[in-house]
Design a protein around this motif. Sequence first.
Motif, PDB file in Angstrom:
ATOM      1  N   SER A  98       0.844  -1.193   0.000  1.00 54.35           N
ATOM      2  CA  SER A  98       0.000   0.000   0.000  1.00 54.35           C
ATOM      3  C   SER A  98       0.881   1.245   0.000  1.00 54.35           C
ATOM      4  O   SER A  98       2.073   1.186   0.284  1.00 54.35           O
ATOM      5  CB  SER A  98      -0.945  -0.014   1.192  1.00 54.35           C
ATOM      6  OG  SER A  98      -0.210  -0.132   2.380  1.00 54.35           O
ATOM      7  N   VAL A  99       0.255   2.360  -0.339  1.00 55.27           N
ATOM      8  CA  VAL A  99       0.980   3.618  -0.488  1.00 55.27           C
ATOM      9  C   VAL A  99       1.189   4.268   0.879  1.00 55.27           C
ATOM     10  O   VAL A  99       0.319   4.210   1.736  1.00 55.27           O
ATOM     11  CB  VAL A  99       0.174   4.562  -1.417  1.00 55.27           C
ATOM     12  CG1 VAL A  99       0.705   5.978  -1.358  1.00 55.27           C
ATOM     13  CG2 VAL A  99       0.206   4.033  -2.842  1.00 55.27           C
ATOM     14  N   THR A 100       2.359   4.879   1.077  1.00 55.53           N
ATOM     15  CA  THR A 100       2.659   5.661   2.277  1.00 55.53           C
ATOM     16  C   THR A 100       2.672   7.130   1.888  1.00 55.53           C
ATOM     17  O   THR A 100       3.451   7.538   1.022  1.00 55.53           O
ATOM     18  CB  THR A 100       4.043   5.260   2.841  1.00 55.53           C
ATOM     19  OG1 THR A 100       3.997   3.879   3.192  1.00 55.53           O
ATOM     20  CG2 THR A 100       4.411   6.085   4.057  1.00 55.53           C
ATOM     21  N   ASN A 101       1.809   7.915   2.535  1.00 56.74           N
ATOM     22  CA  ASN A 101       1.663   9.334   2.187  1.00 56.74           C
ATOM     23  C   ASN A 101       3.004  10.066   2.141  1.00 56.74           C
ATOM     24  O   ASN A 101       3.303  10.793   1.188  1.00 56.74           O
ATOM     25  CB  ASN A 101       0.715   9.990   3.201  1.00 56.74           C
ATOM     26  CG  ASN A 101       0.464  11.463   2.909  1.00 56.74           C
ATOM     27  OD1 ASN A 101       0.446  11.863   1.752  1.00 56.74           O
ATOM     28  ND2 ASN A 101       0.273  12.253   3.943  1.00 56.74           N
ATOM     29  N   LEU A 102       3.840   9.856   3.164  1.00 59.45           N
ATOM     30  CA  LEU A 102       5.097  10.615   3.208  1.00 59.45           C
ATOM     31  C   LEU A 102       6.094  10.194   2.135  1.00 59.45           C
ATOM     32  O   LEU A 102       7.036  10.927   1.855  1.00 59.45           O
ATOM     33  CB  LEU A 102       5.722  10.557   4.606  1.00 59.45           C
ATOM     34  CG  LEU A 102       5.041  11.443   5.655  1.00 59.45           C
ATOM     35  CD1 LEU A 102       5.792  11.402   6.979  1.00 59.45           C
ATOM     36  CD2 LEU A 102       4.903  12.889   5.195  1.00 59.45           C
ATOM     37  N   SER A 118      -7.838   0.574  -5.843  1.00 64.68           N
ATOM     38  CA  SER A 118      -8.209   1.255  -4.592  1.00 64.68           C
ATOM     39  C   SER A 118      -7.064   2.143  -4.105  1.00 64.68           C
ATOM     40  O   SER A 118      -7.277   3.242  -3.585  1.00 64.68           O
ATOM     41  CB  SER A 118      -8.589   0.236  -3.520  1.00 64.68           C
ATOM     42  OG  SER A 118      -7.495  -0.636  -3.278  1.00 64.68           O
ATOM     43  N   GLN A 119      -5.834   1.676  -4.283  1.00 66.71           N
ATOM     44  CA  GLN A 119      -4.664   2.452  -3.885  1.00 66.71           C
ATOM     45  C   GLN A 119      -4.420   3.622  -4.845  1.00 66.71           C
ATOM     46  O   GLN A 119      -4.013   4.703  -4.435  1.00 66.71           O
ATOM     47  CB  GLN A 119      -3.425   1.544  -3.851  1.00 66.71           C
ATOM     48  CG  GLN A 119      -3.435   0.561  -2.703  1.00 66.71           C
ATOM     49  CD  GLN A 119      -3.156   1.260  -1.377  1.00 66.71           C
ATOM     50  OE1 GLN A 119      -2.210   2.018  -1.263  1.00 66.71           O
ATOM     51  NE2 GLN A 119      -4.013   1.037  -0.398  1.00 66.71           N
ATOM     52  N   GLN A 120      -4.699   3.377  -6.114  1.00 64.47           N
ATOM     53  CA  GLN A 120      -4.552   4.457  -7.110  1.00 64.47           C
ATOM     54  C   GLN A 120      -5.484   5.627  -6.780  1.00 64.47           C
ATOM     55  O   GLN A 120      -5.123   6.792  -6.948  1.00 64.47           O
ATOM     56  CB  GLN A 120      -4.870   3.940  -8.507  1.00 64.47           C
ATOM     57  CG  GLN A 120      -3.820   2.990  -9.075  1.00 64.47           C
ATOM     58  CD  GLN A 120      -4.222   2.432 -10.435  1.00 64.47           C
ATOM     59  OE1 GLN A 120      -5.339   2.644 -10.900  1.00 64.47           O
ATOM     60  NE2 GLN A 120      -3.306   1.703 -11.063  1.00 64.47           N
TER      61      GLN A 120
END
Lengths: 186, 186
Positions: free
Chosen positions: B24-28, B53-55
């Motif tokens: 999953s993506v990490t904002n930072l 969903s991650q996109q």
Amino acid sequence: MNKLYLGLVHYPVCNKNGQIVTTSVTNLDLHDIGRLAVTFGIEKYFIIQPQLSQQLIVQELIDFWHTGGGKNYNPHRQAAFSKIALIDSLESCLAEIAQTKKTPKIIVTDAKIYPHSISYEAMRQILVENDNDYLLLFGTGWGLAPEIMAQADYCLYPIMGTSDYNHLSVRSAAAIILDRLCGHNN
Amino acid sequence: MNKLYLGLVHYPVCNKNGQIVTTSVTNLDLHDIGRLAVTFGIEKYFIIQPQLSQQLIVQELIDFWHTGGGKNYNPHRQAAFSKIALIDSLESCLAEIAQTKKTPKIIVTDAKIYPHSISYEAMRQILVENDNDYLLLFGTGWGLAPEIMAQADYCLYPIMGTSDYNHLSVRSAAAIILDRLCGHNN
């Protein structure tokens, strides 16, 4: 042998409008800079935070990785958190380091150039050749308060890339500065 | 003049047990590496993420900083997000870069040393002297999948500090690598 300490300052720091504020803690500041601290042989990484409610959050994170579920989940991360110490002020931080030897010299960074600004190469030489202890301070928010800048013994030059954009995260700045001061460009 | 692109790979990467997964993506990761991209004159910073969903999360973050409240709140952060492009696979990423010139050479990093491993100084020279385009890939999770490592033209040496601890965050690794390849140690 001298020792290099890190301090991440949450007070006193500037906000966007130059006012002195206390910032809240960012979880990845603990992880990323803790991992840098182990990589680069840092003695201790102080989270300087006077607010009790924020201290409780930091302590909970430290406990999780020291003794909680984190310890078994990822021992490398436990090593990173073993460098972290929570403390309420810069004065307390200086006093704690002074207990083991004497008050450390303070190193800061800033986007501006000061009369006591110093190159990374020169600072690296000083770290190798002197047996003082050193405390490298990073500011959160919009940077360290003027009173800390005035108290510093050394101010490192701003990190410049290939553009005039000078707005790295404190995590990125810490990574680059530690590599320049202590790394081996292999 | 050659161009240097960054790609943050969320698939295919390894998990803790060496299995191939999507992370999953990490904002930072978006903020910190986006800010590095502006600092070091990177052409574009690709978030390689196949999960819809991650996109959607990534797109919402991009939109906020391009045109939403973020634009007025902090123009410097808007500049960082202007470097970011969301893409579904490494193949699409290579194809998009190839549209402007030709397929870029791929540079990776790893904790191990490979037959095609290269020093930072040598890689820096290649970047200066050649007019290929280059795509520097970073893995999330426990690192890039073997199939990407095998596809790479260059593999940079592991970043070593003063200990044998080699577990930096992808954000810290990106900061140090870009400084070594493109920075000016002033």
